[in-house]
Scaffold this active site. Sequence first.
Site, PDB file in Angstrom:
ATOM      1  N   GLU A 163       0.720  -1.297  -0.079  1.00  0.00           N
ATOM      2  CA  GLU A 163       0.118  -0.003   0.026  1.00  0.00           C
ATOM      3  C   GLU A 163       0.912   1.377   0.191  1.00  0.00           C
ATOM      4  O   GLU A 163       0.166   2.557   0.080  1.00  0.00           O
ATOM      5  CB  GLU A 163      -0.927   0.033   1.247  1.00  0.00           C
ATOM      6  CG  GLU A 163      -1.664  -1.285   1.316  1.00  0.00           C
ATOM      7  CD  GLU A 163      -0.952  -2.277   2.063  1.00  0.00           C
ATOM      8  OE1 GLU A 163       0.001  -2.171   2.307  1.00  0.00           O
ATOM      9  OE2 GLU A 163      -1.722  -3.593   2.280  1.00  0.00           O
ATOM     10  N   ASP A 164       2.144   1.094   0.158  1.00  0.00           N
ATOM     11  CA  ASP A 164       2.972   2.239   0.112  1.00  0.00           C
ATOM     12  C   ASP A 164       3.050   3.384  -1.018  1.00  0.00           C
ATOM     13  O   ASP A 164       3.435   2.998  -2.068  1.00  0.00           O
ATOM     14  CB  ASP A 164       4.513   1.703   0.382  1.00  0.00           C
ATOM     15  CG  ASP A 164       5.328   2.593   0.941  1.00  0.00           C
ATOM     16  OD1 ASP A 164       5.395   3.720   0.146  1.00  0.00           O
ATOM     17  OD2 ASP A 164       6.268   2.170   1.649  1.00  0.00           O
TER      18      ASP A 164
END
Length: 297
Positions: free
Chosen positions: A251-252
Amino acid sequence: MTQKITVNTPKDFNFQQCLIYLNRSKLERLHVVENDRLRKLLNIKGNHILCEFSQPIMSQLEITLLNTTAAKAEQSAIIAHAREWFDLERDLSGFYKIASKDKLLSQLSRAYPGLRIVRIHDLFQALCWAILGQQINIEFAYTLQSRIIENYGQKLAHEGTIYWLFPQPEIMATLTVRELRQLQLTNKKSEYIIGVANAICKGIISKKSLQNLPDFDTAQKQLLKLHGVGPWTANYVLMRCLGSADAFPLEDIGLHNAIKKSLHLPEKPTIDKVQKLAGNWVGWRAYAAFYLYRSLQ
DNA sequence: GTCCAGGCCGACA
DNA sequence: TGTCGGCATGGA
């Protein structure tokens, strides 16, 4: 008489590449990079030892002890710390093999040859750093971390420079949300950090117990039980602290931007697209992520 | 003023 | 199980 310790390093290790990563923020308080030399205060069995790391020849790191001397057992601990810090036990041939067949990774591995994941030895520090980094820009995360360190960490002054240790969980566990709010942490970040500090003090979670688990998936499940630790944070800690070469913080936002930049995409990739790309990196997704981070500097 | 930045939680379907 | 609003802050 200063004491020197040498550490043999593998062929595909580039100290300079790691120094560039370590030198990315002026607000860093846990080490100092200066003229190809790296200084860090280590807590070795309760002794605060100021170490200077340099690379006099390609196959060796040299560690100079600046404030004290170390007995045999301490020397071994310092060497172990250095080997962990730069992930020197890892055989990177598998990563470079995958990279050679992958458009994105081949580009990155050529750009940053010998870069290794720079590890965070202390689990509490790694968890705090990840929590601080949630949903804010990195530079502000460094600001918050520096305030925590300067308020609650231990320090050593040497030749006009102050070297810091990250605060112990025992100290942080006694704090109130109000106290951390004064450092401009949000309510949530304050609660999470105090909660993690308590969990570590009570022995609910420890680096050793996580490393004794059969695999990183099980370790991830344990990390996710902590309030404030979601999938991103768990994977980040697996990558930076526990030594998984494959953990991937999917999700970075930073990773998404790095992929956009490297592949010259008009927009940030979707999660599905990132997952698909990372599918080619299985076994080495943490390394891929770390090289992508490096590409943002 | 608006949007973004190395997300997570709790409520609700 | 999957989705969505709220959270809070600094910087561009």
